[in-house]
Motif scaffolding. Structure first.
Motif, PDB file in Angstrom:
ATOM      1  N   TRP A  43      33.789  11.081  -2.158  1.00 25.58           N
ATOM      2  CA  TRP A  43      34.212   9.916  -2.940  1.00 25.58           C
ATOM      3  C   TRP A  43      33.010   9.308  -3.634  1.00 25.58           C
ATOM      4  O   TRP A  43      31.869   9.436  -3.168  1.00 25.58           O
ATOM      5  CB  TRP A  43      34.899   8.899  -2.034  1.00 25.58           C
ATOM      6  CG  TRP A  43      36.223   9.388  -1.497  1.00 25.58           C
ATOM      7  CD1 TRP A  43      37.052  10.298  -2.085  1.00 25.58           C
ATOM      8  CD2 TRP A  43      36.866   8.991  -0.283  1.00 25.58           C
ATOM      9  NE1 TRP A  43      38.178  10.483  -1.307  1.00 25.58           N
ATOM     10  CE2 TRP A  43      38.094   9.698  -0.204  1.00 25.58           C
ATOM     11  CE3 TRP A  43      36.542   8.104   0.740  1.00 25.58           C
ATOM     12  CZ2 TRP A  43      38.985   9.547   0.860  1.00 25.58           C
ATOM     13  CZ3 TRP A  43      37.432   7.949   1.805  1.00 25.58           C
ATOM     14  CH2 TRP A  43      38.641   8.656   1.864  1.00 25.58           C
ATOM     15  N   HIS A 101      37.516  14.099  -5.198  1.00 26.72           N
ATOM     16  CA  HIS A 101      38.688  13.269  -5.451  1.00 26.72           C
ATOM     17  C   HIS A 101      38.553  12.469  -6.749  1.00 26.72           C
ATOM     18  O   HIS A 101      39.564  12.009  -7.277  1.00 26.72           O
ATOM     19  CB  HIS A 101      38.904  12.284  -4.294  1.00 26.72           C
ATOM     20  CG  HIS A 101      39.510  12.891  -3.070  1.00 26.72           C
ATOM     21  ND1 HIS A 101      40.569  12.318  -2.409  1.00 26.72           N
ATOM     22  CD2 HIS A 101      39.203  14.010  -2.373  1.00 26.72           C
ATOM     23  CE1 HIS A 101      40.899  13.054  -1.355  1.00 26.72           C
ATOM     24  NE2 HIS A 101      40.078  14.084  -1.323  1.00 26.72           N
ATOM     25  N   TYR A 102      37.348  12.270  -7.239  1.00 21.76           N
ATOM     26  CA  TYR A 102      37.092  11.435  -8.428  1.00 21.76           C
ATOM     27  C   TYR A 102      37.717  10.052  -8.268  1.00 21.76           C
ATOM     28  O   TYR A 102      38.407   9.534  -9.143  1.00 21.76           O
ATOM     29  CB  TYR A 102      37.576  12.133  -9.698  1.00 21.76           C
ATOM     30  CG  TYR A 102      36.853  13.434  -9.939  1.00 21.76           C
ATOM     31  CD1 TYR A 102      35.486  13.440 -10.232  1.00 21.76           C
ATOM     32  CD2 TYR A 102      37.511  14.657  -9.846  1.00 21.76           C
ATOM     33  CE1 TYR A 102      34.794  14.627 -10.420  1.00 21.76           C
ATOM     34  CE2 TYR A 102      36.832  15.854 -10.040  1.00 21.76           C
ATOM     35  CZ  TYR A 102      35.477  15.828 -10.321  1.00 21.76           C
ATOM     36  OH  TYR A 102      34.791  17.019 -10.497  1.00 21.76           O
ATOM     37  N   SER A 103      37.435   9.458  -7.113  1.00 25.52           N
ATOM     38  CA  SER A 103      37.923   8.133  -6.773  1.00 25.52           C
ATOM     39  C   SER A 103      36.982   7.554  -5.728  1.00 25.52           C
ATOM     40  O   SER A 103      36.099   8.253  -5.219  1.00 25.52           O
ATOM     41  CB  SER A 103      39.355   8.216  -6.236  1.00 25.52           C
ATOM     42  OG  SER A 103      39.898   6.921  -6.001  1.00 25.52           O
ATOM     43  N   ASP A 104      37.166   6.283  -5.403  1.00 27.83           N
ATOM     44  CA  ASP A 104      36.369   5.656  -4.345  1.00 27.83           C
ATOM     45  C   ASP A 104      37.042   5.791  -2.981  1.00 27.83           C
ATOM     46  O   ASP A 104      36.440   5.447  -1.964  1.00 27.83           O
ATOM     47  CB  ASP A 104      36.159   4.170  -4.653  1.00 27.83           C
ATOM     48  CG  ASP A 104      35.252   3.948  -5.859  1.00 27.83           C
ATOM     49  OD1 ASP A 104      34.418   4.835  -6.145  1.00 27.83           O
ATOM     50  OD2 ASP A 104      35.394   2.897  -6.515  1.00 27.83           O
ATOM     51  N   ALA A 112      42.717  10.044  -3.177  1.00 25.41           N
ATOM     52  CA  ALA A 112      43.446  10.459  -4.379  1.00 25.41           C
ATOM     53  C   ALA A 112      44.486  11.478  -3.932  1.00 25.41           C
ATOM     54  O   ALA A 112      44.171  12.420  -3.202  1.00 25.41           O
ATOM     55  CB  ALA A 112      42.498  11.074  -5.404  1.00 25.41           C
ATOM     56  N   LYS A 128      48.661   8.309  -6.004  1.00 27.10           N
ATOM     57  CA  LYS A 128      47.664   7.501  -6.717  1.00 27.10           C
ATOM     58  C   LYS A 128      46.455   8.364  -7.072  1.00 27.10           C
ATOM     59  O   LYS A 128      46.046   9.239  -6.300  1.00 27.10           O
ATOM     60  CB  LYS A 128      47.226   6.314  -5.865  1.00 27.10           C
ATOM     61  CG  LYS A 128      46.664   6.696  -4.523  1.00 27.10           C
ATOM     62  CD  LYS A 128      46.451   5.467  -3.662  1.00 27.10           C
ATOM     63  CE  LYS A 128      46.082   5.849  -2.244  1.00 27.10           C
ATOM     64  NZ  LYS A 128      47.148   6.663  -1.614  1.00 27.10           N
ATOM     65  N   GLN A 129      45.925   8.096  -8.226  1.00 25.10           N
ATOM     66  CA  GLN A 129      44.709   8.755  -8.702  1.00 25.10           C
ATOM     67  C   GLN A 129      43.863   7.688  -9.398  1.00 25.10           C
ATOM     68  O   GLN A 129      43.632   7.726 -10.593  1.00 25.10           O
ATOM     69  CB  GLN A 129      45.059   9.897  -9.656  1.00 25.10           C
ATOM     70  CG  GLN A 129      45.821  11.054  -9.040  1.00 25.10           C
ATOM     71  CD  GLN A 129      44.927  11.973  -8.226  1.00 25.10           C
ATOM     72  OE1 GLN A 129      43.709  12.023  -8.429  1.00 25.10           O
ATOM     73  NE2 GLN A 129      45.525  12.720  -7.301  1.00 25.10           N
ATOM     74  N   LYS A 130      43.416   6.732  -8.601  1.00 23.96           N
ATOM     75  CA  LYS A 130      42.689   5.569  -9.150  1.00 23.96           C
ATOM     76  C   LYS A 130      41.253   5.946  -9.470  1.00 23.96           C
ATOM     77  O   LYS A 130      40.535   6.457  -8.606  1.00 23.96           O
ATOM     78  CB  LYS A 130      42.729   4.411  -8.154  1.00 23.96           C
ATOM     79  CG  LYS A 130      42.028   3.149  -8.639  1.00 23.96           C
ATOM     80  CD  LYS A 130      42.213   2.006  -7.653  1.00 23.96           C
ATOM     81  CE  LYS A 130      41.390   0.790  -8.040  1.00 23.96           C
ATOM     82  NZ  LYS A 130      41.699   0.302  -9.391  1.00 23.96           N
ATOM     83  N   LYS A 131      40.835   5.677 -10.674  1.00 24.67           N
ATOM     84  CA  LYS A 131      39.474   6.025 -11.069  1.00 24.67           C
ATOM     85  C   LYS A 131      38.472   5.175 -10.299  1.00 24.67           C
ATOM     86  O   LYS A 131      38.788   4.053  -9.853  1.00 24.67           O
ATOM     87  CB  LYS A 131      39.268   5.872 -12.575  1.00 24.67           C
ATOM     88  CG  LYS A 131      39.336   4.452 -13.092  1.00 24.67           C
ATOM     89  CD  LYS A 131      38.817   4.353 -14.536  1.00 24.67           C
ATOM     90  CE  LYS A 131      39.654   5.120 -15.510  1.00 24.67           C
ATOM     91  NZ  LYS A 131      40.750   4.316 -16.088  1.00 24.67           N
ATOM     92  N   PRO A 132      37.254   5.642 -10.100  1.00 27.76           N
ATOM     93  CA  PRO A 132      36.232   4.854  -9.417  1.00 27.76           C
ATOM     94  C   PRO A 132      36.001   3.517 -10.127  1.00 27.76           C
ATOM     95  O   PRO A 132      36.065   3.443 -11.361  1.00 27.76           O
ATOM     96  CB  PRO A 132      34.992   5.749  -9.500  1.00 27.76           C
ATOM     97  CG  PRO A 132      35.525   7.135  -9.660  1.00 27.76           C
ATOM     98  CD  PRO A 132      36.769   6.990 -10.476  1.00 27.76           C
ATOM     99  N   ILE A 177      42.382  10.634 -12.313  1.00 26.57           N
ATOM    100  CA  ILE A 177      41.655   9.598 -13.052  1.00 26.57           C
ATOM    101  C   ILE A 177      42.603   8.907 -14.035  1.00 26.57           C
ATOM    102  O   ILE A 177      42.451   8.970 -15.253  1.00 26.57           O
ATOM    103  CB  ILE A 177      40.421  10.180 -13.784  1.00 26.57           C
ATOM    104  CG1 ILE A 177      39.614  11.083 -12.838  1.00 26.57           C
ATOM    105  CG2 ILE A 177      39.540   9.049 -14.312  1.00 26.57           C
ATOM    106  CD1 ILE A 177      38.446  11.781 -13.517  1.00 26.57           C
TER     107      ILE A 177
END
Length: 344
Positions: free
Chosen positions: A76, A112-115, A118, A122-126, A173
């Motif tokens: 992450w 995961h390209y998230s904090d 993912a 949900k695929q919340k961007k960092p 993302i």
């Protein structure tokens, strides 16, 4: 993997056998794997692991003695310090990958390209990428992927596999990388792919969807990936019978998984791999039977295009994680399920 479920009246929320040197990334034997990204925090909070004989032992040793030869690790961007839904930073991922390599395990990295989690929900961007335009987001993906891969290379780790995104049926993302805009999603995927190959050309890049038994889901997604020029080497599948509508027994979907694996390999001329699987910890025999069946389906893919099977957090005992699909018991020992990886 990340789900919110009602499980036993409780809500659970959570989402080769040799060293891999740069010259040793050729195809090896069947991957029998475990995603153990929770392990450092389990150890930090004093969770004790016991082998089949009830003796305290390093978790890596227990896994290896049960046939595990591959370790998958999520990473992450700027995670929290939450015990279950945090950690997995670049530094922590590299440190755990080093341990895996010292145990002779093959390594897979899962971006995961998230904090945090993912997954299909949900695929919340960092947070650090919020407000960036699409050109900058592409640079973010490339730079971050390159940083993690370079940190691994600095300690002589060249992952055999690298996932660009985690369970991405709707893209990643959001909103820029949603499947509502496949052209942009493909561009983001390709930035990740290019960064991986810039550091470790022999690492195989995986694109990963859930519901591995759902043939239509995969065909639609990978037809679009092909149409829009997304670059990848391996198709990764999750298979969790527990999460399917109605919680059916695996016997009702296992043949669809097998057919999907064969059709994907043939249609796209790609290797395939079950990168996440799991079953109920309280039904160890059923989970054992399911794991044997899944391995057999992957091995049955023609031309040796079925690469392996990876259990998601088998050591992530319910008493520590509140996760009901591990392969670990209340006594701190692996359940019968883990023995499935000893089957030839």
């Amino acid at each position: 993997m990340k789900r919110s479920i009602v499980y036993s009246l409780v809500i659970f929320t959570f989402s080769g056998t040799e060293l891999l040197a740069p010259t040793n990334l050729v195809a090896q034997n069947f991957a029998k794997g475990a995603d153990i990204s929770w392990l450092p925090q389990m150890e930090a909070t004093n969770y004790k692991f016991y082998n089949d004989q009830g003796q305290e032992q390093d978790c890596f040793q227990i896994l290896k003695d049960h046939g595990i030869n591959t370790i998958r690790l999520r990473t992450w961007v700027n995670p929290s310090t939450d015990k279950v839904s945090g950690h997995c930073s670049k530094e922590e991922t590299v440190a755990l990958a080093q341990r895996a390599q010292k145990w002779g395990m093959r390594v897979m990295i899962d971006f995961h390209y998230s904090d945090s989690w993912a997954d299909p929900g949900k695929q919340k961007k960092p947070a650090a990428w919020e407000g960036h335009d699409f050109t900058q987001l592409q640079q973010d993906v490339y730079r971050y992927t390159l940083e993690v891969m370079s940190a691994l290379k600095a300690v002589n780790i060249y992952p055999e596999w690298v996932q660009i995104g985690n369970e991405t049926p709707g893209g990643m993302i959001y909103p820029e990388g949603s499947t509502a805009n496949w052209s942009q999603l493909a561009q983001l995927i390709n930035k990740g792919y290019d960064a991986v190959k810039a550091v470790s050309p022999k690492s195989k890049v995986i694109l990963h969807l859930d519901q591995g038994n759902n043939k239509e889901r995969f065909r639609t997604w990978f037809d679009n990936a092909q149409k829009h020029g997304a670059k990848y080497d391996v198709i990764g599948l999750s298979y969790y019978p527990f999460w399917l509508p109605g919680n059916p027994d695996y016997t009702l979907s296992i043949n669809n998984l097998g057919e999907n694996l064969k059709e994907l390999a043939a249609r796209y001329n790609k290797e395939v791999m079950v990168v996440e699987v799991g079953g109920e910890d309280t039904k160890a025999q059923n989970t054992y039977d399911m794991l044997v069946a899944v391995q057999n389906k992957v091995k049955a893919v023609p031309n040796k295009k079925g690469l392996g099977v990876i259990y998601w957090e088998p050591q992530g005992a319910r008493s520590w994680s509140n996760y009901g699909l591990s392969a670990w018991g209340a006594d701190g020992k692996p359940t019968k399920a883990l023995d499935a990886f000893l089957v030839k």
